[in-house]
Design a protein around this motif. Structure first.
Motif, PDB file in Angstrom:
ATOM      1  N   TYR A   4       2.792 -10.366  13.624  1.00 39.99           N
ATOM      2  CA  TYR A   4       2.119  -9.831  12.280  1.00 39.99           C
ATOM      3  C   TYR A   4       1.775  -8.528  13.075  1.00 39.99           C
ATOM      4  CZ  TYR A   4       0.362 -13.723   9.793  1.00 39.99           C
ATOM      5  OH  TYR A   4       0.134 -15.157   8.728  1.00 39.99           O
ATOM      6  N   ILE A   6       2.667  -4.626  13.849  1.00 39.18           N
ATOM      7  CA  ILE A   6       3.589  -3.847  13.757  1.00 39.18           C
ATOM      8  C   ILE A   6       3.337  -2.694  14.363  1.00 39.18           C
ATOM      9  CG2 ILE A   6       2.935  -4.721  10.908  1.00 39.18           C
ATOM     10  CD1 ILE A   6       1.298  -1.831  10.228  1.00 39.18           C
ATOM     11  N   THR A  24      -2.228  -6.402  12.223  1.00 35.30           N
ATOM     12  CA  THR A  24      -2.424  -6.588  10.954  1.00 35.30           C
ATOM     13  C   THR A  24      -3.170  -7.533  10.617  1.00 35.30           C
ATOM     14  OG1 THR A  24      -0.555  -7.979  10.141  1.00 35.30           O
ATOM     15  CG2 THR A  24      -0.565  -4.900  10.215  1.00 35.30           C
ATOM     16  N   GLY A  61       6.463   6.525   4.953  1.00 36.59           N
ATOM     17  CA  GLY A  61       5.640   4.934   4.672  1.00 36.59           C
ATOM     18  C   GLY A  61       3.704   5.371   3.665  1.00 36.59           C
ATOM     19  N   GLN A  64       4.189   2.712   0.869  1.00 36.46           N
ATOM     20  CA  GLN A  64       4.052   1.387   0.656  1.00 36.46           C
ATOM     21  C   GLN A  64       2.230   0.973   1.403  1.00 36.46           C
ATOM     22  OE1 GLN A  64       6.611   1.891   2.384  1.00 36.46           O
ATOM     23  NE2 GLN A  64       7.754   0.815   0.888  1.00 36.46           N
ATOM     24  N   THR A  66      -1.764   1.055  -0.017  1.00 38.92           N
ATOM     25  CA  THR A  66      -3.035   0.521  -0.782  1.00 38.92           C
ATOM     26  C   THR A  66      -3.076   1.582  -1.333  1.00 38.92           C
ATOM     27  OG1 THR A  66      -4.948  -0.012   0.030  1.00 38.92           O
ATOM     28  CG2 THR A  66      -3.157  -1.394  -0.499  1.00 38.92           C
ATOM     29  N   GLN A  95      -0.737  -3.232   6.298  1.00 39.03           N
ATOM     30  CA  GLN A  95      -0.322  -4.736   6.155  1.00 39.03           C
ATOM     31  C   GLN A  95       1.182  -4.626   7.016  1.00 39.03           C
ATOM     32  OE1 GLN A  95      -2.132  -7.098   5.157  1.00 39.03           O
ATOM     33  NE2 GLN A  95      -3.803  -5.670   4.968  1.00 39.03           N
ATOM     34  N   PRO A  96       1.785  -6.165   6.635  1.00 34.27           N
ATOM     35  CA  PRO A  96       2.974  -6.141   7.643  1.00 34.27           C
ATOM     36  C   PRO A  96       3.910  -5.310   7.103  1.00 34.27           C
ATOM     37  CG  PRO A  96       1.826  -8.190   7.318  1.00 34.27           C
ATOM     38  CD  PRO A  96       1.277  -7.694   6.765  1.00 34.27           C
ATOM     39  N   GLN A  97       3.988  -5.212   5.296  1.00 32.56           N
ATOM     40  CA  GLN A  97       4.571  -4.096   4.834  1.00 32.56           C
ATOM     41  C   GLN A  97       4.383  -2.641   5.409  1.00 32.56           C
ATOM     42  OE1 GLN A  97       2.333  -5.599   3.417  1.00 32.56           O
ATOM     43  NE2 GLN A  97       1.095  -4.050   1.700  1.00 32.56           N
ATOM     44  N   ASN A  98       3.437  -2.085   6.210  1.00 32.41           N
ATOM     45  CA  ASN A  98       3.170  -0.619   6.725  1.00 32.41           C
ATOM     46  C   ASN A  98       4.169  -0.602   7.937  1.00 32.41           C
ATOM     47  OD1 ASN A  98       0.414  -1.874   5.525  1.00 32.41           O
ATOM     48  ND2 ASN A  98       1.911   0.066   4.172  1.00 32.41           N
ATOM     49  N   ASN A  99       5.121  -1.588   8.500  1.00 29.98           N
ATOM     50  CA  ASN A  99       6.039  -1.159   9.780  1.00 29.98           C
ATOM     51  C   ASN A  99       6.419   0.112  10.014  1.00 29.98           C
ATOM     52  OD1 ASN A  99       6.651  -2.325  12.170  1.00 29.98           O
ATOM     53  ND2 ASN A  99       8.431  -3.806  10.676  1.00 29.98           N
TER      54      ASN A  99
END
Ligand code: FES
Length: 110
Positions: A4, A6, A24, A61, A64, A66, A95-99
């Motif tokens: 988790y 990032i 995260t 980013g 990615q 919200t 969140q992980p997608q914000n890596n």
């Protein structure tokens, strides 16, 4: 176990660039993580989207994240140096997608 953590690159007001490892799986906002990492952010409202001193520019980013709430957008509207890449760090929970995201700190110091 899933990882988790990032990586977030942070550009400070003086242009200094550092990459932070950000968990995260904790309930902390990006503002709280930046303060815990010794970045100078006033956050006078304590994360209520009322002071805008946690203003950041998202360099990479943005898609990615919200979407900003109306309250966040209203607050950003009051800033002379805000643009479409601006966000309030206190309203962001990564969140992980914000890596790999990259931000610049822009919040006022007084
Ligand atoms: S800490 Fe006040 S608006 Fe983010």
């Amino acid at each position: 176990m899933e990882d988790y953590n990032i990586q977030v690159t942070v550009v400070d007001r003086d242009g200094t660039e550092n990459t932070l490892t950000v968990p995260t799986d904790v309930n902390l906002s990006l503002m709280e993580i930046l303060k815990a990492s010794d970045y100078e952010i006033l956050a006078t409202c304590g994360g209520m989207a009322l002071c805008a001193t946690c203003h950041i520019e998202v360099i990479a980013g943005l898609d990615q994240l919200t979407a900003a709430s109306d309250q966040e957008l209203d607050m950003l509207d009051t800033l002379p140096n805000a643009d479409e890449q601006s966000r309030l760090a206190c309203q962001l929970h990564l969140q992980p997608q914000n890596n790999g995201m990259k931000i610049k700190i822009k919040g006022a110091l007084q």
